[in-house]
Design an enzyme around this catalytic site. Structure first.
Site: not given
Ligand code: ATP
Ligand code: MG
Length: 452
Positions: A72, A74, A152
């Site tokens: 996907d 984002d 992260d």
């Protein structure tokens, strides 16, 4: 926004940091607009036309740079969720810990996140931290740079925009893509304490991308692994599915063990791994799952959980049966105990735990094939899974081979042949192994009981 970007660029361009932020021009990267889903492009375009910045970030950019197919895309923007919501009919703001917008474009949902700021700058209702340093809420907004450093790993913090077709790299992600390294942004221990799931994510990306976890990023894992206890079992269940059911389960299993994380996720499995059959069963189940995903076949957590917990269930059943409890209730008690202890670590939704228990129960019934039992068993909704499971138990050496082949033949046989197979079994004295499986404690026939 532009001013803050320019000032941050100036700040980063001090000696020693001269290469960051790095803006990679269109001609210097292989990422193309054509690789991005139409829905994500629409979201970016609409945000940009409304005067906002919009970037593809995270797995979408990372996987495209590596020549893969992102699952996907984002989008990150400087529009607040409320501002962005106005641009997309039928969109919804979701999440508490992180508020994000689900923008609906046709049938696709694109996650739109607002640039995050440094949580120390927020009010308590916007950013909140637990006594363990865990971030309970993180809704302070910022700019592209502050957003990048809140992510992260460096390889997850690359931003691509169709406004100029550049990639913005604030953290060294391009270098780490080239060097195939998973590197935490900032101080790894602090970042793991903020969100212990990042420990699992480090391993997940290393396994999926076949990257190495950079030394400083790997170093705190063993010590901080117990923090996984503070994560809600429901979130851990979702993470476990991503870890073990994304096509790289076997490699992930090995890496989780190597980094001392596995026994915090599946303690009852971990405790059995010194037994070769248990280790082999875990490997086989994960390898099969990986293969089925590659072949586009259906996979279910029920089967995988059944396999991972089985060695503990089986050994517990034998322990209980050894004290004189018949095998069927012994299995039920063992299943109850092991499932209960697993639930304290990762949730198992009922829709998976019920079939998992059925797969286990059927292991007791598969040897009993006399009369019409075999036929009825083969029509059980969970028969196929239980049969596959039986094959794994034979393959790993837990039980001797034979029964699996019988069931393979039975499924291929026609009605006549099936009856013959059962007759043959009865002639040879097999097929109704209830006695044997009762651990020798045979119930006396009624007549015998009365006569005493
Ligand atoms: P994939 O979707 O392929 O599993 P991804 O990198 O897109 O990988 P997501 O979980 O979809 O991972 O998250 C999107 C992005 O959000 C990540 O790339 C990362 O930048 C950021 N992110 C997600 N979870 C965290 C977290 N726990 N801490 C910090 N940043 C995170
Ligand atoms: Mg993603």
């Amino acid at each position: 926004m532009l001013n803050s970007l320019i000032s941050s660029i100036k700040r980063w361009r001090k000696p020693g940091r001269s290469s960051l932020p790095r803006i990679v021009a269109r001609s210097d990267h292989n990422l193309s607009r054509r690789d991005i889903s139409r829905a994500a492009l629409t979201v970016m375009k609409r945000l940009q036309e409304a005067g906002f910045q919009a970037y593809i970030v995270g797995g979408g950019v990372r996987d495209l740079l590596l020549g893969g197919h992102p699952k996907d895309f984002d989008v990150a923007t400087d529009a607040t969720p409320e501002e962005a919501k106005k641009l997309f009919r039928g969109s919804r703001i979701v999440g508490r810990r992180f508020r994000i917008l689900h923008a609906r474009i046709g049938r696709e949902i694109i996650e739109v996140t607002t640039f995050r700021g440094h949580h120390s700058e927020g009010e308590e209702h916007e950013a909140q931290q637990s006594e363990h340093g865990m971030l309970l809420r993180d809704n302070v907004y910022g700019d592209l740079e502050s957003d990048a450093v809140r992510r992260d790993f460096t390889v997850n913090a690359l931003y691509y925009t169709t406004d100029g077709f550049e990639i913005h790299d604030y953290t060294g992600g391009m270098r780490d893509i080239e060097q195939r390294k998973i590197r935490m942004i900032g101080d790894p221990a602090t970042r793991y304490k903020e969100d212990p799931v990042r420990m699992l994510r480090a391993v997940r990306f290393a396994a999926k991308l076949d990257f190495e976890i950079e030394d400083k990023t790997a170093a705190p894992l063993e010590e901080l692994a117990p923090l996984l206890r503070n994560i809600a079992p429901a979130r851990l269940f979702d993470e476990v599915l991503k870890l073990l059911m994304s096509g790289y389960g076997e490699r992930t299993f090995e890496l989780l063990q190597r980094h001392h994380l596995w026994h915090h996720l599946f303690p009852d499995n971990a405790a059995m791994l010194d037994q070769p059959a248990a280790l082999e069963l875990s490997h086989l189940a994960l390898r099969n799952t990986d293969q089925r995903i590659r072949d586009d076949k259906r996979v279910t957590p029920a089967f995988l959980y059944a396999a991972l917990l089985w060695p503990a269930v089986y050994s517990e059943q034998q322990r209980i049966a050894g004290k004189g409890t018949p095998p069927v209730p012994a299995l039920a008690q063992a299943a109850q105990k092991v499932t209960g202890s697993q639930l304290a670590h990762t949730a198992i939704p009922k829709r998976f735990s019920i079939p998992m228990r059925e797969i286990w129960d059927l292991q007791q019934r598969l040897p009993q094939r006399g009369g019409s039992r075999a036929q009825r068993l083969s029509e059980h909704p969970r028969f196929r899974a239980a049969y596959d499971f039986l094959l794994l138990r034979e393959e790993c050496g837990e039980i001797p081979p034979g029964l699996g082949q019988w069931w393979t033949d039975f499924q291929q046989a026609d009605g006549e042949q099936r009856q013959e197979m059962v007759r043959k079994l009865q002639r040879n004295g097999g097929g109704n192994k209830r006695r044997g499986s009762r651990g020798g404690r045979r119930r006396r026939p009624r007549a015998e009981q009365k006569s005493q």
